[in-house]
Each structure stands twice: as structure tokens, then as C-alpha cells.
Motif scaffolding. Sequence first.
Motif, PDB file in Angstrom:
ATOM      1  N   GLU A   8       0.826  -1.202   0.000  1.00  0.00           N
ATOM      2  CA  GLU A   8       0.000   0.000   0.000  1.00  0.00           C
ATOM      3  C   GLU A   8       0.868   1.262   0.000  1.00  0.00           C
ATOM      4  N   ARG A  11       2.153   1.684  -3.458  1.00  0.00           N
ATOM      5  CA  ARG A  11       1.102   2.218  -4.326  1.00  0.00           C
ATOM      6  C   ARG A  11       0.969   3.732  -4.169  1.00  0.00           C
ATOM      7  N   GLU A  15       2.047   6.133  -7.362  1.00  0.00           N
ATOM      8  CA  GLU A  15       0.862   6.560  -8.106  1.00  0.00           C
ATOM      9  C   GLU A  15       1.051   7.918  -8.780  1.00  0.00           C
ATOM     10  N   ARG A  19       0.056   7.669 -12.707  1.00  0.00           N
ATOM     11  CA  ARG A  19      -1.327   7.990 -13.081  1.00  0.00           C
ATOM     12  C   ARG A  19      -1.355   9.011 -14.223  1.00  0.00           C
ATOM     13  N   SER A  49      -4.451   0.573  -7.999  1.00  0.00           N
ATOM     14  CA  SER A  49      -5.155   0.046  -6.840  1.00  0.00           C
ATOM     15  C   SER A  49      -4.321  -1.073  -6.237  1.00  0.00           C
ATOM     16  N   ARG A  50      -4.854  -1.673  -5.173  1.00  0.00           N
ATOM     17  CA  ARG A  50      -4.138  -2.753  -4.507  1.00  0.00           C
ATOM     18  C   ARG A  50      -5.157  -3.763  -4.029  1.00  0.00           C
ATOM     19  N   ARG A  51      -4.804  -5.024  -4.113  1.00  0.00           N
ATOM     20  CA  ARG A  51      -5.639  -6.107  -3.579  1.00  0.00           C
ATOM     21  C   ARG A  51      -4.716  -7.024  -2.815  1.00  0.00           C
ATOM     22  N   GLN A  58      -4.521   0.073 -13.689  1.00  0.00           N
ATOM     23  CA  GLN A  58      -5.614   0.042 -14.648  1.00  0.00           C
ATOM     24  C   GLN A  58      -5.156   0.759 -15.918  1.00  0.00           C
ATOM     25  N   GLU A  73      -5.543  -4.799 -17.101  1.00  0.00           N
ATOM     26  CA  GLU A  73      -4.928  -4.606 -15.785  1.00  0.00           C
ATOM     27  C   GLU A  73      -3.491  -5.123 -15.823  1.00  0.00           C
ATOM     28  N   SER A 137     -10.969  -2.343   5.061  1.00  0.00           N
ATOM     29  CA  SER A 137     -12.145  -1.909   4.299  1.00  0.00           C
ATOM     30  C   SER A 137     -13.422  -2.198   5.076  1.00  0.00           C
TER      31      SER A 137
END
Length: 288
Positions: A8, A11, A15, A19, A49-51, A58, A73, A137
Motif C-alpha cells: 500500500e 502504491r 501513483e 497515473r 489500486s491494490r488487492r 488500470q 490490468e 475496508s
Amino acid sequence: MPELPEVETTRRKIEPLLRGRTILRVEHDAPHKYRDTHLAVGRRVQGLSRRGKYLMLQLAAQGAAEGDPHDLEFIVHLGMTGGFRLERGKHTRVILETDAGLLHFDDARRFGKMAVVLPGEYASMPTLAAMGPEPLSDDFHEAPFVALARTAPAVKPWLLSQKPVSGVGNIYADEALWMAKIHPAQTRLSAPEARRLYHAIREVMGRAVEAGGSTLGDGVSNYRQHDGEAGAFQFAHNAYARNGHPCPRCGTEIVKTVLAQRGTHYCPKCQQLRAESRGQRAEGETDV
């Protein structure tokens, strides 16, 4: 290995560099590890984004509107030692060139991976496809987590599976279990134990993200940001890699064991194994 807080932080840091930029070149010599990256060339980075432990860029074709069916992606897994740098180094594996400049992906141990896929098509990445909710989240609810934990096997390997909650790795599993006063090999958590663990995961992850993650060792071959900045959460560790040091809560010496082939740190007084789990050492548990 970079876990959710480190990914995170990565990211957030890269970014602004990516971006809105167009990818001009993706250079590497390992197509089996960095799959279909040529498909990213000529595309604009709409966002990052992050998972769990995965970064996700993206991508859109030039001139395409957001949500265009030809969007892609760009998935990045940092592996054990992967990270982005502004300058090329001796462990640079991938060069990412945009219309704003260069980013270098360094990975000393070569476990990092990349792939360009259609959005949501993660069949080739089973961990990502089956990942549990994000711990910070609104989708991470206490009641379902408690219900799962009531029938769980050894709790630390269960957390590392990424299925009950995403992004928890070796460092933050040890830290959350210490905070919740739960032995890493405990099975079938009680409801109070599971609730304590739920809140400990959220607290530990939140604090670690705010601290920029944990930088271990020399920070050269391990996690560090693209600008050379180290994380600071390692100074707040209570259990992880603290074997031989007194437990901050009770003063008992933190011990290290190996559980499911992972180094595991805990306080033998604060985190006692309940009677029903004694004598059935978790699979792979050995003393160190």
C-alpha cells in the motif's frame, strides 16, 4: 516479503509517477515471469489500486473512455524482495518507461511477478482470485470472521492463506496474534479470541500503513521505497524478529519456532496454547 502495508505504501508513492502517463516500453528478459507485458505498451495508466499484496495498474487504450471493453490490468506481485527504484541497480529485472521517465523494478531474489490481463481475469493467479476481504475496508466484517475462526485450523497458517482476510503475511500475523494474546498454533478460536484477533488485525495493519511498512535487515535487498526511504513500523514490532527480547507486555522472553515452514515469534506466557491444542503440534512446527 512485502505485505499489505508495504504494498500500500508503494502504491501511494508511485501513483503520482504513473497515473495519467502512457507506457512506452516494458523491458525485461523473463517472459515466463513477466507475462504479456508488451500489451501494456501504448496504454495510459488510469489509476493504481491494490488487492492484498498485489499492485494493480488500470490501463486504457489511448483515447478510450474509462470502462472501455479493451481496458487491461497490469498486475504486480513484489515477491520477497521486489520494489520500484528511480535508478537502475544491480538487481533491476524490469524497466518501465512512461512519457514521464523511467521506473526500475528491482528484485534480488527473483520471486516477483507481473502479468497483463483483462480486468478481473485472475484464473492464472489463484491466490488473488480466492482472496478474502481487505482488512481495512468496510467489507471486513467481524461476525463472518469470528464464525470462520471458530472452526479454523492452526491460526497463523490460516491467516497466511489469504482466505479469511487479505494481505496478512508473516510479520503482521505475528504482530496481530501477539496483540490478541493468541498462540500461533491455536486451533478453533473461541468467540472472544476471534473478536480480539479481528480488532488486532485492523489495528496492526492501520498502524503499519501509517508508518510506511517495515524495513528489515539492511534495507538494500529488502523493502524500501523508490526514493530510498525506509519504513518505520519495524521499530514498533512487539513479537516479529524479537526472539530473545522481553515481551513488552509481561517481560517473558519472546521465542521463535517454525510453524508451517515459517519463522514464528510469540510470547509463551501471554500466548499460551489452550489445552485441546496441546500435544497436537501444528503441521510443520519445530523449535528454533
